[in-house]
Write a protein that holds these residues in place. Structure first.
Motif: not given
Length: 684
Positions: A427-432, A64-70, A241-248, A53-57
């Motif tokens: 992806g991380s608290a530092t990026h936020a 996509a995590q690999d940048g193939s789809v945005q 949901r995304t495969s990895k929990k995001k930080i806001t 189901d992660g192939d549904f955007f």
């Protein structure tokens, strides 16, 4: 550009040498200007199913995590809207055989209500390669526009044009997406998650069908909803949901430890010492490019629309490049590496009200062409308008290598940063934290990166001409004001969308065959005749269209929205429910009853609260809706000062949304739900 017929296919390599990354654009419009749809992309294996189901955007899983789809989001066009999708074909996993591009309607709408359904595919440089128009849409609420598929080592595009009456649920199920039925559409007890939202409701073959929700596999590790994990209470399945929990960033700011307000927090990017325009341009460029390189989400989002691949990004400032007798120094350079290939863009930056210079940009275009670079990106406070380039450059048609010229507004940069740190997550608290520091810098009064902030030199003469009734049709100053107004409206949408975390875009009624310049000329003539600037905004998940009217004759700004009464209710019941929904709205809100013929009753909310029955037409005419309006004084000056026109428009929209639109949303949803329930089942 090659036009395609339904069912035909064509190899991309035969159309361009630069197809490692392509942009797929889906367009549509409607006669009323209020039609809309959501795009989605599915990655399929050789069996025609998603690998997971992660192939549904879609809008809540946009990349996509690999940048193939945005999913690059929606932008207005001259006669409707356009959704763009960036596909990095070099990053698509080897076990993906097809990429399906689709769109779905919601709220009981169908694609037969939209006009000019069209998909185009452009190469990395933005050059359109092929187009396909769908002409047979009717009762479908989901449509596959086209698909890209592998043949040996090449990619081909097929014009599909297949519709689904069962909506997004039917389309998703066909390709192996797990669908869960939510029984209660109006349940609002569960707090929405920053990374998990329900899909829009697709049109159903039966009037009471529940909204489908695609469900991805459960995450391992910490619970996706900590509160639910602590309580032990089972919750119903949510959307993809995304495969990895995001930080806001948290909504509430931690209390300050400062002794008093004179203590200022230390900032990573200080702006208080900036004095000259050159300092501002140098600092702003360096700040932005450094954050783009360190925060992949922002770097990818700002460059994907310009044809950049997903890969390792490095950024540089004050690079010296040979050009004739005197080397040139672009403000910055962005380089992205993927699979041993480099994508390079030169950056030219302006801050404050400084305009881009054609000669300067032309030099960078020539340098990029000679050195084999892919793009030149201009960055300033101006907002680009369709059909009107900010700078004129000449392209040497004899050169085989093409260089794309793109423009980015500081308002767009701030919008994307706010979407990531407040709504979508990184992806991380530092990026936020880095994004928060970037946003603080852009919003600082000394940075010069405030977006569009001046209505131009024509503003005062046009206002005076309207007041003296001496402004005539064909006056070029009126056209300049109309173009400035359009830039302002687009910036209002960016700012509002970033604050709300929702799509917000201008609505432009469709006029077939009208080019952007011709439309603006007509609006300029209208301004000369009636002295008014008008605009309409559509905000996702809010009722109706938010209309703005700036009356230069009276010096008043009017913000308004039309809401529909629930079907099946007595008129008095509808009026009472509307007044009750507006319990916290300002007393000076104007409420007008809309009837089929003529004008209905109207009055301020202060007068109508004790007597909602005053909204009922005395002659018994059928009520078609209610128009809610707020009026405020219009700023006189052309700039962004406290007393300026731009600030007054921002304040009027903010006040109206918070005080009115947000309150009537529940009223409108009940009206729509009752309306759908009363509609007979669709016949397949």
């Amino acid at each position: 550009m090659q036009e395609m017929a339904k069912g035909s296919n064509v190899g991309l390599a035969a159309l361009s040498e630069d197809i490692d990354s392509v942009v797929v654009s889906l367009r549509w419009n409607s006669a009323t200007g209020d039609g809309d749809a959501d795009v989605s992309v599915l990655l399929l294996d050789c069996n025609g199913k998603v690998r997971s189901d992660g192939d549904f955007f879609f809008y809540n899983n946009p990349a996509a995590q690999d940048g193939s789809v945005q999913l690059l989001g929606k932008k207005p066009t001259d006669d409707g809207s356009e959704d763009r999708i960036s596909l990095d074909l070099t990053a698509v996993p080897s076990d993906v055989d097809r990429i399906v591009v689709a769109a779905s309607q919601y709220g009981g709408s169908t694609f037969g209500e939209l006009n000019d359904l069209r998909v185009t595919v452009s190469d990395r440089a933005g050059e359109p390669l092929l187009g396909f128009s769908i002409t047979d849409a009717s009762v479908e609420s989901a449509f596959i526009f086209g698909e890209l598929y592998r043949r040996a080592e090449d990619w081909k595009f097929r014009a599909v044009g297949q519709g689904y009456e069962t909506g997004l649920a039917g389309l998703a199920t066909d390709f192996g997406i797990t669908v869960d039925e939510e029984a209660d559409e109006e349940d609002t007890t569960e707090e929405p998650s920053a990374v998990s939202e329900p899909l829009p409701a697709p049109r159903s073959a039966t009037p009471q069908q529940a909204r489908p929700t695609a469900v991805l596999p459960e995450q391992s590790g910490p619970a996706a909803h900590p509160a639910d994990a602590q309580s032990g209470t089972p919750t119903r399945a949510r959307g993809p949901r995304t495969s990895k929990k995001k930080i806001t960033l948290p909504k509430t700011v931690k209390p300050s430890l400062a002794e008093n307000d004179s203590w200022k927090s230390a900032r990573l990017f200080p702006a208080s010492s900036l004095k000259s325009d050159r300092e501002r341009e140098t600092r702003a460029t360096s700040v932005l490019l450094s954050v783009m390189a360190e925060v992949p989400e922002l770097g990818r989002r700002l460059t994907a629309a310009f044809g950049a691949p997903a890969g390792r990004m490095q950024t540089f400032t004050e690079v010296s490049l040979p050009h004739g007798d005197t080397p040139k120094r672009p403000d910055g350079v962005v380089r992205v590496e993927r699979a041993g290939k480099l994508w390079t863009a030169l950056i030219e930056t302006k801050t404050n009200g400084n305009a881009l210079k054609s000669e300067q940009v032309q030099n960078y275009m020539d340098i990029a062409a000679r050195r084999g670079y892919e793009a030149v990106i201009t960055l300033s406070n101006d907002v680009a308008l369709e059909g009107r380039p900010l700078v004129e450059v000449k392209t040497d048609g004899r050169r085989k290598h093409k260089v794309a010229l793109w423009h980015l507004s500081w308002a767009e940069v701030a919008h994307q940063a706010q979407m990531l740190i407040r709504h979508e997550g990184v992806g991380s608290a530092t990026h936020a934290w880095l994004l928060q520091e970037l946003l603080h810098y852009l919003q600082h009064e000394n940075s010069g990166c405030h977006g569009f902030q001046n209505m131009g030199p024509a503003w005062v003469p046009v206002r005076n001409g309207i007041d003296a009734e001496t402004l005539c049709q064909g006056d070029q100053r009126a056209l300049a004001v109309v173009e400035s107004w359009e830039q302002l409206v687009r910036q209002v949408c960016l700012r509002l969308g970033g604050e709300l975390g929702r799509k917000a875009f201008p609505v432009q009624p469709a006029r077939r065959g009208a080019d952007p310049h011709g439309r603006r000329l007509a609006l300029a003539d209208q301004l000369c005749d009636d002295g008014r600037l008008t605009a309409e905004l559509r905000i996702e998940d809010t009722p109706g269209v938010l209309a703005i009217v700036a009356d230069l004759r009276t010096g008043k700004l009017r913000t308004s929205v039309d809401v529909q009464p629930p079907e099946g209710n007595y008129p008095l019941t509808s009026a009472k429910r509307l007044v009750r929904a507006l319990s916290e709205a300002p007393a000076d809100l104007h409420v007008e009853t809309l009837v089929e013929d003529g004008k209905g009753p109207r009055g301020t909310l202060e007068r109508l609260r004790p007597e909602p029955g005053d909204l009922l037409p005395k002659d018994g005419s059928r009520i078609t809706g209610f128009r809610l309006s707020l009026f405020k004084g219009m700023g006189a000056t052309r700039g962004n000062a406290e007393s300026g026109f731009i600030r007054s428009v921002d304040d009027a929209v903010d006040r109206f949304y918070a005080a009115v639109v947000a309150q009537v949303s529940a009223f409108e949803r009940r009206a729509a739900n009752r309306s759908r329930g009363a509609r007979p089942a669709a016949v397949g």
